[in-house]
Design a protein around this motif. Structure first.
Motif: not given
Length: 189
Positions: A15, A17, A61, A120, A122, A143, A145, A147
């Motif tokens: 992801s 952000k 994402s 995960d 972030e 930023q 992420g 997972k």
């Protein structure tokens, strides 16, 4: 032994952000380019959509399903990284092409994901830049992420029990991994 008993599948999600600490002298758009290992020294490349420098949020994402041997998956999670590049593209095209300029890059190891209790992570990653920053100026940051899901219990146990790739082999097995990244679905949330 059946050759499919040694196979594993992982579901990975990246992801992107938003970004911060970015200053522009000209108009254009920002995007993030990601590279993920796909075995046999190949990489899968993803790019976010372009956003204006006034709105540095993507909230985007990428989902992948990865298939390969348990050893290969173990190697990917313990040794592999995801490379992130923050890039800028001018709105003006030259000869019908719009080239991009690298603003900064960073790598995040998959190890940080599988070592977390929730599988995960972030966080804000600081982008390393070739340009030197003036005193008091913060480097760009994105930023992100990451997972992982799928056949993790067996793979996580194997990772913790094996040595690093370079110590257990001469990368003969790792280079010949059949790791395929498929179903690269672009998702917006």
């Amino acid at each position: 032994m059946d050759k499919f008993q040694d196979q594993a599948a992982l579901s990975c999600e990246l992801s992107i952000k938003k970004a911060r600490n970015i200053e522009f002298n000209s108009t254009g758009s920002l995007f993030v380019r990601c590279y993920m290992s796909a075995g046999n020294k190949n990489r899968v490349r993803f790019e976010t959509r372009e956003v204006s420098s006034s709105n540095m949020a993507w909230n985007q994402s990428f989902s992948l399903d990865c298939f390969g041997t348990k050893e290969c998956m173990s190697s990917m999670l313990s040794e592999g990284t995801v490379s992130f590049e923050l890039r800028w593209r001018s709105r003006i095209s030259i000869f019908g092409r719009r080239k991009s300029q690298l603003l900064g890059k960073s790598e995040v190891p998959w190890r940080t994901v599988y070592e977390s209790s929730t599988m995960d992570t972030e966080k804000w990653i600081v982008m390393n830049s070739r340009k030197s920053l003036a005193d008091g100026v913060k480097p760009p940051a994105v930023q992100i992420g990451m997972k992982v899901g799928g056949a993790l219990p067996a793979i996580s146990k194997a990772i913790r029990q094996t040595k690093r790739c370079g110590e257990k082999c001469e990368c003969k097995d790792c280079v010949n991994c059949d790791l395929f990244a498929i179903d690269a679905a672009l998702e917006f949330f």
